[in-house]
Design a protein around this motif. Sequence first.
Motif, PDB file in Angstrom:
ATOM      1  N   ASN A  75       0.732  -1.278   0.102  1.00 46.50           N
ATOM      2  CA  ASN A  75      -0.127   0.030  -0.008  1.00 46.50           C
ATOM      3  C   ASN A  75       0.599   1.271   0.034  1.00 46.50           C
ATOM      4  O   ASN A  75       0.561   2.126   0.762  1.00 46.50           O
ATOM      5  N   GLN A  76       1.972   1.306  -0.755  1.00 49.43           N
ATOM      6  CA  GLN A  76       2.863   2.514  -0.714  1.00 49.43           C
ATOM      7  C   GLN A  76       2.112   3.869  -1.093  1.00 49.43           C
ATOM      8  O   GLN A  76       2.182   4.933  -0.567  1.00 49.43           O
ATOM      9  N   THR A  77       1.252   3.501  -2.114  1.00 49.59           N
ATOM     10  CA  THR A  77       0.345   4.758  -2.682  1.00 49.59           C
ATOM     11  C   THR A  77      -0.535   5.404  -1.595  1.00 49.59           C
ATOM     12  O   THR A  77      -0.468   6.648  -1.296  1.00 49.59           O
ATOM     13  N   ASP A  78      -1.184   4.532  -1.175  1.00 53.07           N
ATOM     14  CA  ASP A  78      -2.265   5.000  -0.004  1.00 53.07           C
ATOM     15  C   ASP A  78      -1.350   5.436   1.413  1.00 53.07           C
ATOM     16  O   ASP A  78      -1.747   6.359   1.700  1.00 53.07           O
ATOM     17  N   ASP A  80       1.681   6.948   1.215  1.00 50.92           N
ATOM     18  CA  ASP A  80       2.316   8.152   0.949  1.00 50.92           C
ATOM     19  C   ASP A  80       1.311   9.322   0.705  1.00 50.92           C
ATOM     20  O   ASP A  80       1.380  10.338   1.210  1.00 50.92           O
ATOM     21  N   ASN A  81      -0.017   8.955   0.436  1.00 50.80           N
ATOM     22  CA  ASN A  81      -0.977  10.004   0.523  1.00 50.80           C
ATOM     23  C   ASN A  81      -1.259  10.296   2.005  1.00 50.80           C
ATOM     24  O   ASN A  81      -1.436  11.587   2.136  1.00 50.80           O
TER      25      ASN A  81
END
Length: 395
Positions: A75-78, A80-81
């Motif tokens: 879940n890197q995008t989640d 980072d958001n």
Amino acid sequence: MSKPKVCSIHRVDFAAVAESLPKIEPHVPRSNELIDILILARGFEERVVEVPRRLAQAKAIDSRTFVMCGRYATNQTDNDNRFTELVQWLAGTTIIDCDADSPSNTEQQIAALLSRCPRSRAHRVVFDISGSSSTFIFSVMAALRRSSTPVELEVVYAEADRYYPDVQALEGESFELRHNASFASGRPREEGAGSAEFHESYRGLQVENRPSHIIGVPCLSTGRFERCLQQLGEEDSADPSEALTLILPYTDADAHNWREGAIEELARTFTANRTDDATKLPHVERCDTHVYVQILGVILRLADTHLGSNVYLVHFGPKLQTIGASLALLAREEIALMFTRPRKFFADRYSEGVGQVWSLRIGDLRKLVGDLRNVGCLQVRWDEAAPGEYLPTHS
């Protein structure tokens, strides 16, 4: 000739040690008392922002504070958001990333950070476990315990306001519906399980040809739990009543007490399917999700009960219970820890909002673990002629 001293011998009992262990309390930031190191993880839940926000508003972190931030492969995008919101409260601090999935990297980064802080006093370390995985919690606790640099440790935990699934919306529905439904869709809250591995900081002490005993702390998603048991070589014919002890959660919170039965149903179904005799279910212990001392005491007792076995812990329990479990394994180094991570979490069906925030002021971690290691030992106490003398000796 002087009169000989009279002594008595007694065994150090966990209950006596437990009385002196720190208690979990509502979190109240200590204004203007500088934090040297803040340890946290990049998570996707709303609650991961709460503790840094409180600390920044209390002026407990500033340009002299180091922030060690654990990164996950999932879940890197989640993550980072959410971090774009979190980093606003960390303005001015020195942020250093580490691999939260790698125990060795976590330990190396903590050792490096401690060496950079002033040595005129014990370093004040705050560990925010709100977005931390059990793997990361175990890694950080081991690294802080093994450091030669003195630290004053405080663990802080922000609960979510609502957890998956939304029990208010699903009140009166079946367990299957509760388990398969969520705030947004019909997907499960996580999928897949990575490879199961032994935690580098808790390898235990195993002797060939000894029987194995597994202490299992399952959660609502049993895929990772099953993967670890498979890796440990548990065959379908193994008798779970002999080879496995389950630690199941309980809580007095009305919004979450249904989860007790859900986890128990999953665990019992899983273990019953591993034997032809459905009556041979594993031994079950129950521990309060908010009382870390309970699971700590249970694991110490089970370690002593199975002294002739190779003991393993498979832990996917609540975060505050993970603190108790990590203390138990630091005190009983013969227990090995097995872990794995999911391949993906579904961020939109995990939790919502921020609930109660808790604090556990551990203080000197090395001393606390030393006290726990004395549990089960024999102590020699002398008479009034030499008060306070004692000689601890292992039984």
